[in-house]
Structures are given as C-alpha cells and as structure tokens.
Design an enzyme around this catalytic site. Structure first.
Site, mmCIF file in Angstrom:
data_model
loop_
_atom_site.group_PDB
_atom_site.id
_atom_site.type_symbol
_atom_site.label_atom_id
_atom_site.label_comp_id
_atom_site.label_asym_id
_atom_site.label_seq_id
_atom_site.Cartn_x
_atom_site.Cartn_y
_atom_site.Cartn_z
ATOM 1 N N ARG A 237 -7.384 -4.895 -36.186
ATOM 2 C CA ARG A 237 -6.045 -4.339 -36.346
ATOM 3 C C ARG A 237 -5.049 -5.226 -35.618
ATOM 4 N NH1 ARG A 237 -7.879 -2.181 -39.939
ATOM 5 N NH2 ARG A 237 -7.984 0.022 -40.508
ATOM 6 N N GLU A 266 2.478 -6.272 -40.074
ATOM 7 C CA GLU A 266 2.103 -6.687 -41.428
ATOM 8 C C GLU A 266 2.602 -5.742 -42.517
ATOM 9 O OE1 GLU A 266 -2.314 -5.104 -42.384
ATOM 10 O OE2 GLU A 266 -2.211 -6.463 -40.682
ATOM 11 N N HIS A 298 -5.137 -9.654 -44.381
ATOM 12 C CA HIS A 298 -5.940 -8.436 -44.288
ATOM 13 C C HIS A 298 -6.963 -8.360 -45.424
ATOM 14 C CE1 HIS A 298 -5.669 -4.241 -42.303
ATOM 15 N NE2 HIS A 298 -6.891 -4.436 -42.763
#
Length: 337
Positions: A237, A266, A298
C-alpha cells in the site's frame, strides 16, 4: 436484478463476467463500468441493491450516504484492502460490506521480486538503450543478491512467499511482524526489531496492510537507517511510505534502487491514461525523474490466476448476502432482523 461493478479493467471484465454468469445465470445481471465510484459518480448506482467496488473507488461517508439513498444495501469490494471504505458510516447506514480476504499470494510476491531485480540490474534503462541500438554497459552494473540480506516487513501469506524466493536466491532472511510465521522460521528467518531490519537489509520488501499504526511506516527516521546501496520495494500500500521523506533520501543520492507498485496519492491517477495531461502531482513527477526508481501502476496482483480468484470470491460474497449469510470476508454485518 442488475448488479453494477465499478472500476472494472478491460482484462478483468471477462473473468468477472464469467464467474457471475456461472453463479447467477437467469437470476441476476452484471453491469461492468470502467469509471470509478466517487461523489460525482455515485448517482449512477441508484436502483442497484448490490455494488461491486474496486480498491481505487472512494467510499467515504458522503458516497455511502448517496448509495444508501439510492437503494444500495451491499458493497462487495474486489480487493483485500478496504482503507477506501468508511466502515463506521456503512454500519450506521445498515449496509453489508465484504471484501476478498485472500487470493494468490504468488502474484504479488513474484511481482515484488520482478521490481527488485529490475532496479538492481537496471533492466528498464537497458531495454530503452537497446531499442535505440545502444548496446553499451556503462551505468548498468548491478550486484549479486546471493549471500546478501533480505528484510521482509510483514510475513503473512505474501511475505512468506517473498521470503521463500529470497531463500532460493541464497539470501539471509530478516523478518518483522506482530507474530512469527513458522514457515518463515523454517527457512531460517530471524525476527528482529524494525530498526535493525532496515539497518542491516540490502533489500527491504513491504508486505503489511495499511492501518493507522503502519501509515508512513517507512519515514525519514527509518530511511536514514538504511544502507546507502540498499533496495526498497513496496507492492503493498502506498501509504506505508512517506513519499516526501523518500524524495529527500533519493535527492541525497542514497539507495541503490526503489521499486514502487503503489503510491500514497495514486487514487485518480493509477489505472487511468494521463499521457496527454500535465502531471499535477509534483511528488509523483519527481519520483519519475530518478533513474534508479521504477514505478508501476498497482499491477502486482494482476495475473489471470489472482483476478480469477478475486472474481470467484466476490461472487461468493454476493451469494452469501442474498442467502443472509456472513463469513470471514464480511467486514460489516447487516443489522439483526
């Protein structure tokens, strides 16, 4: 009944649709949308009792109130993380919230290693050069990882797989977690204090969830402890790393490489095409200027195996909701009848 899914990626759509059709053929229909769920798009969910959310959707109290007003009673998050959902507000609104508590740990662990090797051996720079027929080796020297120390921050399922791969490379293993994993101990891992791990590791990989206690786990103090030629990888994360502190560390010429599949700001950037726009996030733009930093959007989880498991579990969570059942994936239970 029509069920709506938000933030559905092109490669994800057929897997989600197939899992849905197998479970609900003739009973419920699935509507897949590429747009993300937020305050502006929440009205599009009106009339849908069940909403399938993505990790980049914004499900704060305001959005949840708008969803509840439109008739939504169940949120099925297609991810393990749920820091984007206000669970307190969901409970107050009488909603059911579920997530995907686990999927292929190999997808993330293997990608974390891909990042580590790419920055260590300067793969991206080398590929750019050879595409232009520049076959020099200047500036591409990496180093062996065999015999060096891997620090694994978080030794759950994903961290344990990462450690197993590190063991295969012949690395010394240091671990940090609230509980020791017997599988990691069997590999010879030594559990130490966080400060010692960051000070001794040649490669640090993050595999802990984002919680209040882990927010900015990697801050200026911890970064100062790391070796000047260490490698840092984050595939968990974005909020685990203090981006400002990382930028200061990189500007000082420290760290051999950084691999980031996540970034703390993000949302609204990752998963979208921003190539024709001015990048207004100055911190992200600065990260991109360092030739020893590799940023991906991601995608660590993004394998056919993992996405298929996520789709199947999401469908099972919806089935449980309609049957009045709760389970390990349930984050917020419906009010008692």
């Amino acid at each position: 009944m029509e069920i709506v899914a938000y933030g559905v990626l092109a490669d994800e759509r057929p897997l989600l649709q197939d899992a849905f059709d197998q479970a609900f053929a003739g009973r419920h229909e699935l509507r897949c949308l590429g747009l993300f769920l937020n305050r502006d798009t929440a009205p599009t969910a009106a009339g849908h009792e069940v909403v399938l959310s993505s990790v980049n959707d914004t499900l704060d109290a305001a959005v949840l109130r708008a969803l509840a007003k439109g008739g939504t009673r169940m949120i099925a998050q297609r991810a393990t993380g749920y820091n984007n959902i206000d669970l307190t507000a969901a409970k107050e609104l009488g909603m059911t919230v579920a997530r995907v508590s686990s999927y292929s740990p190999y997808s993330v662990a293997e990608f974390a290693w891909a990042l580590a090797l790419a920055v260590d051996r300067r793969i991206v720079r080398a590929a750019h050069r050879t595409r232009e027929f520049d076959f020099r080796l200047d500036g591409l020297m990496g180093r062996d990882l065999h015999g060096r120390t891997a620090g694994v921050v978080g030794t759950g399922k994903i961290g344990a797989v990462f450690a197993r791969i590190a063991h295969g490379f012949g690395m010394r293993l240091l671990g940090w977690d609230v509980a020791e994993n017997p599988d990691c101990l069997a590999l010879g891992m030594q559990y130490v204090e966080r400060e010692r791990l960051f000070a001794e590791a040649d490669l640090v990989s993050l595999h802990v969830p984002l919680l209040p206690d882990t927010h900015h786990l990697v801050d200026a103090r911890v970064l100062a402890l790391m070796k000047d030629d260490a490698i840092l990888v984050n595939s968990s994360r974005g909020g685990l790393v203090d981006t400002d502190a990382l930028l200061e560390t990189l500007r000082a010429g420290r760290l051999a490489g950084v691999g980031l599949d996540v970034y703390e700001e993000e949302a609204g950037v990752f998963f979208l095409d921003k190539s024709l726009e001015v990048m207004t996030d100055e911190r992200l733009a600065r990260l991109m200027t360092f030739n020893n930093v590799l940023v991906t959007s991601h995608q660590a989880y993004f394998t056919r195996d993992a996405v298929g498991q996520i789709a199947a579990t999401t469908v099972a969570n919806v089935e449980d909701y309609f049957a009045g059942r709760t389970g390990d994936n349930t984050l917020v239970r419906p009010p008692a009848a």
